[in-house]
Motif scaffolding. Structure first.
Motif, mmCIF file in Angstrom:
data_model
loop_
_atom_site.group_PDB
_atom_site.id
_atom_site.type_symbol
_atom_site.label_atom_id
_atom_site.label_comp_id
_atom_site.label_asym_id
_atom_site.label_seq_id
_atom_site.Cartn_x
_atom_site.Cartn_y
_atom_site.Cartn_z
ATOM 1 N N LEU A 376 0.821 -1.209 0.000
ATOM 2 C CA LEU A 376 0.000 0.000 0.000
ATOM 3 C C LEU A 376 0.854 1.257 0.000
ATOM 4 C CD1 LEU A 376 -2.831 -1.039 2.493
ATOM 5 C CD2 LEU A 376 -3.039 -0.711 0.033
ATOM 6 N N VAL A 377 1.955 1.225 0.750
ATOM 7 C CA VAL A 377 2.861 2.371 0.752
ATOM 8 C C VAL A 377 3.474 2.547 -0.634
ATOM 9 C CG1 VAL A 377 5.027 3.270 1.678
ATOM 10 C CG2 VAL A 377 3.347 2.272 3.212
ATOM 11 N N GLY A 378 3.779 1.430 -1.289
ATOM 12 C CA GLY A 378 4.284 1.520 -2.658
ATOM 13 C C GLY A 378 3.293 2.186 -3.590
ATOM 14 N N GLU A 379 2.024 1.820 -3.453
ATOM 15 C CA GLU A 379 0.997 2.463 -4.269
ATOM 16 C C GLU A 379 0.881 3.950 -3.928
ATOM 17 O OE1 GLU A 379 -0.511 1.023 -6.777
ATOM 18 O OE2 GLU A 379 0.641 -0.793 -6.354
ATOM 19 N N LEU A 380 1.065 4.281 -2.649
ATOM 20 C CA LEU A 380 1.031 5.684 -2.240
ATOM 21 C C LEU A 380 2.161 6.462 -2.907
ATOM 22 C CD1 LEU A 380 -0.081 7.946 -0.425
ATOM 23 C CD2 LEU A 380 1.423 7.120 1.399
ATOM 24 N N VAL A 381 3.345 5.850 -2.968
ATOM 25 C CA VAL A 381 4.484 6.503 -3.627
ATOM 26 C C VAL A 381 4.173 6.741 -5.105
ATOM 27 C CG1 VAL A 381 6.892 6.196 -4.327
ATOM 28 C CG2 VAL A 381 6.185 5.579 -2.012
ATOM 29 N N ILE A 382 3.583 5.743 -5.753
ATOM 30 C CA ILE A 382 3.253 5.883 -7.176
ATOM 31 C C ILE A 382 2.222 6.987 -7.385
ATOM 32 C CG2 ILE A 382 2.169 4.711 -9.132
ATOM 33 C CD1 ILE A 382 3.413 2.099 -8.095
ATOM 34 N N ASN A 383 1.179 6.991 -6.564
ATOM 35 C CA ASN A 383 0.142 8.003 -6.720
ATOM 36 C C ASN A 383 0.652 9.405 -6.408
ATOM 37 O OD1 ASN A 383 -2.844 6.924 -7.215
ATOM 38 N ND2 ASN A 383 -1.715 5.355 -6.100
ATOM 39 N N GLN A 384 1.554 9.502 -5.427
ATOM 40 C CA GLN A 384 2.150 10.803 -5.127
ATOM 41 C C GLN A 384 2.964 11.291 -6.319
ATOM 42 O OE1 GLN A 384 5.809 11.075 -4.229
ATOM 43 N NE2 GLN A 384 5.514 13.275 -4.439
ATOM 44 N N GLU A 407 4.870 19.305 -2.004
ATOM 45 C CA GLU A 407 6.202 19.070 -1.447
ATOM 46 C C GLU A 407 6.107 18.451 -0.052
ATOM 47 O OE1 GLU A 407 8.322 22.704 -1.538
ATOM 48 O OE2 GLU A 407 8.519 22.771 -3.729
ATOM 49 N N GLU A 408 5.151 18.944 0.734
ATOM 50 C CA GLU A 408 4.955 18.369 2.065
ATOM 51 C C GLU A 408 4.473 16.923 1.960
ATOM 52 O OE1 GLU A 408 2.336 20.874 4.231
ATOM 53 O OE2 GLU A 408 3.735 22.572 4.334
ATOM 54 N N LEU A 409 3.569 16.661 1.001
ATOM 55 C CA LEU A 409 3.090 15.296 0.790
ATOM 56 C C LEU A 409 4.232 14.375 0.385
ATOM 57 C CD1 LEU A 409 0.857 13.188 0.483
ATOM 58 C CD2 LEU A 409 0.478 14.032 -1.847
ATOM 59 N N GLN A 410 5.125 14.870 -0.466
ATOM 60 C CA GLN A 410 6.263 14.073 -0.904
ATOM 61 C C GLN A 410 7.171 13.730 0.273
ATOM 62 O OE1 GLN A 410 8.549 15.936 -3.979
ATOM 63 N NE2 GLN A 410 9.914 14.195 -4.269
ATOM 64 N N GLN A 411 7.431 14.707 1.134
ATOM 65 C CA GLN A 411 8.275 14.463 2.300
ATOM 66 C C GLN A 411 7.607 13.483 3.257
ATOM 67 O OE1 GLN A 411 9.380 18.005 4.394
ATOM 68 N NE2 GLN A 411 10.505 16.919 6.001
ATOM 69 N N LEU A 412 6.291 13.681 3.476
ATOM 70 C CA LEU A 412 5.565 12.786 4.371
ATOM 71 C C LEU A 412 5.531 11.368 3.819
ATOM 72 C CD1 LEU A 412 3.853 12.488 6.920
ATOM 73 C CD2 LEU A 412 1.844 13.105 5.569
ATOM 74 N N THR A 413 5.331 11.249 2.509
ATOM 75 C CA THR A 413 5.317 9.924 1.888
ATOM 76 C C THR A 413 6.650 9.217 2.070
ATOM 77 O OG1 THR A 413 3.735 10.697 0.223
ATOM 78 C CG2 THR A 413 4.939 8.684 -0.276
ATOM 79 N N ARG A 414 7.740 9.961 1.935
ATOM 80 C CA ARG A 414 9.072 9.370 2.107
ATOM 81 C C ARG A 414 9.278 8.911 3.551
ATOM 82 N NH1 ARG A 414 13.782 9.030 -1.041
ATOM 83 N NH2 ARG A 414 15.217 7.756 0.171
ATOM 84 N N GLU A 415 8.810 9.706 4.508
ATOM 85 C CA GLU A 415 8.952 9.319 5.910
ATOM 86 C C GLU A 415 8.119 8.082 6.238
ATOM 87 O OE1 GLU A 415 7.985 12.693 8.253
ATOM 88 O OE2 GLU A 415 9.788 13.831 7.725
ATOM 89 N N ILE A 416 6.896 8.046 5.685
ATOM 90 C CA ILE A 416 6.054 6.863 5.908
ATOM 91 C C ILE A 416 6.719 5.624 5.319
ATOM 92 C CG2 ILE A 416 3.860 5.764 5.293
ATOM 93 C CD1 ILE A 416 2.556 8.506 5.426
ATOM 94 N N GLN A 417 7.224 5.776 4.113
ATOM 95 C CA GLN A 417 7.870 4.636 3.463
ATOM 96 C C GLN A 417 9.096 4.157 4.242
ATOM 97 O OE1 GLN A 417 10.564 5.286 0.310
ATOM 98 N NE2 GLN A 417 11.283 3.407 1.264
ATOM 99 N N ASP A 418 9.917 5.093 4.717
ATOM 100 C CA ASP A 418 11.091 4.721 5.506
ATOM 101 C C ASP A 418 10.684 4.011 6.794
ATOM 102 O OD1 ASP A 418 12.754 5.801 3.608
ATOM 103 O OD2 ASP A 418 13.048 7.708 4.652
ATOM 104 N N SER A 419 9.620 4.499 7.430
ATOM 105 C CA SER A 419 9.166 3.895 8.683
ATOM 106 C C SER A 419 8.630 2.489 8.457
ATOM 107 C CB SER A 419 8.078 4.772 9.325
ATOM 108 O OG SER A 419 8.583 6.052 9.652
#
Length: 760
Positions: A376-384, A407-419
């Motif tokens: 799901l996080v992968g799909e979130l990265v793609i949609n972002q 830009e904030e969404l991109q940063q948040l998505t990266r943090e979610i993915q890392d976590s």
């Protein structure tokens, strides 16, 4: 939760206990004599035995019991943990693991091996060292031969006038009554508060104990403080028990096996106990709650008053109404009031802090749930990425609130993915520990003395990578032990220590994990390797190969330097599997060897197989992604830096050195003729052998994080392509397999490079 789920949790805990067991034994083998290490080893076997007993796994229980008995001898300093003793115990740990796996997955265990180890463990427990010349000790029948000393009818009173309370368990129904003339044991049983907090009931323990024979029990209340100082969750009482039984000390300890770590327990034959205890000396302690009826304040008052007035009959009557020690102490605290309210409050506060500190900090989560979350996080990265692409195409101001929010969404998505990826990250320790057993087994088969040293065991990597590491590491370990390390005689003749060393190391570097396997053996015999390759028609006799290329010949399918086929090697299957496995993980492997001093195999692997940072490029109208970890630098070629070499090869001059220039479009058959390097961009990359190549592409679109999608699982294998991904505009982009493309540029078939692990 049904029984199958509980059983699965037990086997998961067994894996942890087995890892703890092997780790502790290896520490002891290295000279660690810390009592806590010994206790940790004992607890691991004890816990496996206890859980196995609950599920009726008789074979596992029987072996663990013998193993535990021998470890208890080490723990009590009756057995010295020498190298020979620990060798037996390490083998026993392997059999214990086999029995656990057989209980979980079915299958069978080599019964002759397990029976042989049982005999060795029993001999060690009886004091027979693992040596043919060792004489067996005298039988331990002396304790039974001596007449049992009868339990005293009363206990002497102490200065406070307190007399221990005799307590009978006749009402619980002893089976046949006790015989006279049986061996007697004196037991002290003192619970800690943990025993009650875990729901154990001392009454049940004493009832089970009473079934072993005739028993006399005394409840000691000497440690009961003033009522204002009482901690309702503490355990103040302990019991002194004398029992006559022919079941032996092991049967007594078995009664307490589930509570042993939450109480102080001593068991001694009467003559041994009486020899060291006289008069009114303080006795060791052990826990027991009374599981009878609910205690109220009147009952508690009567119990305390009766005990302090030496009214034994009244004390027994009052005690029979107590449900457990905690209730008794709490009710008694409400009866007598003294001046220590502050102490009681402090004790309660400390208890609360202990409970908070002891709260569980981890949870068990089904791996499938984590995988779904990662998808799901992968799909979130793609949609972002798609959203970003759409905004870029429709908004050119670059300063709108939409861009800022994006830009904030991109940063948040990266943090979610890392976590989320951190959830799957696990240390490589379980895989490394598994290698210890392989080293021991192969060393025994080959008659070699080898020590495995592991470093960086806590280095974390994605679980999917860890799961696929076991097979290549196993082949490499077998190769190092069988081919790399010499026999003790040859090592001695070469002036080396007769004990060989294999070192397994893991560490992070540049967004990847490096795993090194080094040995101090003879190194690669390049003349022998080259001749074997010629004899097997793997290379032409006149081939001009560098040392690096000769070393890499061992990765060819069917290649082996073994003079004869054995159970370990000689069939030409192994190192080619290693290379294919590493390549399937998106990694690379190389060798460095020094004749007479050993070899080092280095594997470089991605930290995760789910996402990667890549450079998006275009080649002949196609969009490709080059893994960022493979790129050293990018540059714009100049005409003066391009040099022709042979008919179809070109070199590029980079800082006074020459590097082969590889046309990616031509290698992948995207175009029929070579492109003009000056019109494109060169990506300087490192290949698996450590050499550098300049990959020529048409243009760079940018750097971005992409989600890896398997082509083999969703389509089919494509030579030169590692995987695929979905870009922000919805298009599918192929992820380049850098090592395969570089190998193909050397003149090898691209398909052969991908499927046969050709020479680097």
């Amino acid at each position: 939760m049904d029984m199958n789920e509980i059983k699965e949790i037990f086997f998961q805990e067994c894996e942890e206990q087995l890892a703890e067991l092997e780790s502790g034994l290896l520490k002891m083998n290295d000279g660690d004599r810390d009592p806590e290490t010994v206790n940790a080893v004992f607890r691991a076997v004890h816990s496996i035995k206890g859980g196995a007993g609950a599920f009726g796994l008789d074979d596992l229980v029987a072996f663990a019991h013998v193993f535990e008995t021998t470890l208890d001898c080490v723990r009590s300093n009756k057995l010295e943990p020498t190298q020979d003793v620990l060798k037996v115990m390490l083998k026993s740990a392997d059999v214990l693991a086999d029995l656990t796996n057989a209980a979980r997955d079915g299958g069978s265990v080599d019964e002759s091996r397990s029976r042989g180890l049982v005999k060795e463990l029993e001999a060690l427990a009886n004091g027979e060292l693992p040596s043919p010349s060792a004489e067996p000790p005298a039988p331990k029948a002396a304790a039974k031969a001596a007449p049992a000393a009868p339990a005293p009818a009363t206990k002497p009173t102490d200065d406070s006038g307190f007399q221990p309370i005799p307590f009978s368990f006749d009402d619980f129904g002893d089976e046949d009554g006790a015989e006279t003339g049986l061996p007697a044991y004196e037991i002290t049983f003192k619970p800690r508060h943990e025993l009650y907090s875990k729901g154990n009931d001392a009454t049940l323990l004493l009832r089970d104990l009473s079934r072993l024979g005739e028993m006399t029990i005394y409840c000691n209340m000497d440690e009961l403080p003033g009522l204002e100082e009482l901690d309702p969750e503490a355990a103040y009482f302990f019991w002194n028990i004398t029992i006559k039984t022919d079941k032996g000390e092991d049967a007594i300890r078995t009664v307490f096996e589930f509570a042993e770590w939450d109480c102080d327990l001593t068991v001694k034959p009467v003559e041994e106990a009486s020899a060291g205890v006289t008069g009114n000396e303080e006795l060791p302690m052990v826990p027991v709650p009374f599981d009878l009826s609910i205690l109220d304040e009147t009952d508690a008052a009567e119990a305390v008053s009766a005990a302090r007035s030496e009214d034994t009959a009244a004390a027994v009557a009052a005690a029979e109404t107590a449900s457990n020690v905690t209730q008794m102490a709490a009710a008694a605290a409400r009866v007598e009031k003294k001046e220590s309210a502050a102490a009681a409050a402090a004790a309660a506060n400390a208890a609360a802090q202990n409970n908070a500190a002891g709260a569980g900090q981890t949870i068990r989560v089904d791996l499938d749930r984590v995988d779904r979350l990662i998808n799901l996080v992968g799909e979130l990265v793609i949609n972002q990425a798609m959203l970003s692409q759409s905004v870029i195409e429709n908004d050119t101001t670059g300063t709108s609130s939409i861009n800022m929010g994006l830009e904030e969404l991109q940063q948040l998505t990266r943090e979610i993915q890392d976590s989320v990826m951190a959830i799957r990250a696990q240390p490589v320790k379980p895989v490394f520990q598994r290698m210890s057993r392989i080293v021991r087994e192969i060393a025994d088969m080959t008659g070699k003395s080898i020590r495995l040293i592991t470093e960086g065991e806590n280095t974390e990597v994605d679980k999917t990578v860890i799961d696929k590491l076991a097979e290549p590491l196993t082949h490499m370990i077998r190769n190092a032990v069988d081919h790399g390390i010499e026999t003790p005689e040859k090592r001695a003749a070469a002036g080396k220590n007769t004990e060989g060393t294999v070192r397994l190391t893991a560490k992070h570097r540049s967004g990847r994990i490096l795993i090194e396997l080094a040995d101090d053996g003879a190194g690669i015999n390049r003349e022998k390797v080259r001749q074997k390759a010629i004899d097997n028609d793997l290379i032409p006799a006149d081939a001009n190969l560098s040392d690096e290329e000769i070393d890499n010949l061992i990765f060819l399918p069917g290649f082996s330097t073994a003079d004869k086929i054995s159970d370990i090697s000689g069939r030409g299957v192994g190192m080619d599997v290693v290379k294919r496995s590493i390549q399937a993980l998106g990694g690379r492997i190389n060798i460095t060897s020094k004749p007479g001093h050993g070899s080092v195999f280095t594997m470089s692997l991605p930290l995760t197989l789910a996402v990667l940072d890549g450079m998006v490029v275009t080649v002949a109208g196609q969009t490709l992604v080059v893994p960022l970890t493979a790129i050293v630098e990018t540059l714009q070629p100049e005409a003066a830096a391009i040099h022709s070499f042979g008919a179809n090869h070109r070199l590029i001059s980079i800082r006074n050195s020459f590097c082969p220039l590889v046309d990616v479009g031509r290698i992948l058959n995207f175009r029929a003729t070579q492109a003009n390097p000056v019109e494109g961009v060169a990506l300087l990359v490192e290949s698996e052998g450590g050499g550098q190549r300049a990959l020529m592409v048409d243009a760079i679109q940018g750097q971005r994080q992409v989600v890896i999608k398997s082509l083999e699982a969703n389509y089919t294998h494509v030579p030169g392509i590692a995987a695929a991904t979905i870009l922000g505009d919805g298009r599918v982009a192929l992820i380049l397999d850098v090592d395969a493309v570089v190998g193909a540029s050397r003149g090898h078939s691209l398909k052969a490079e991908m499927s046969l692990a050709a020479v680097g």
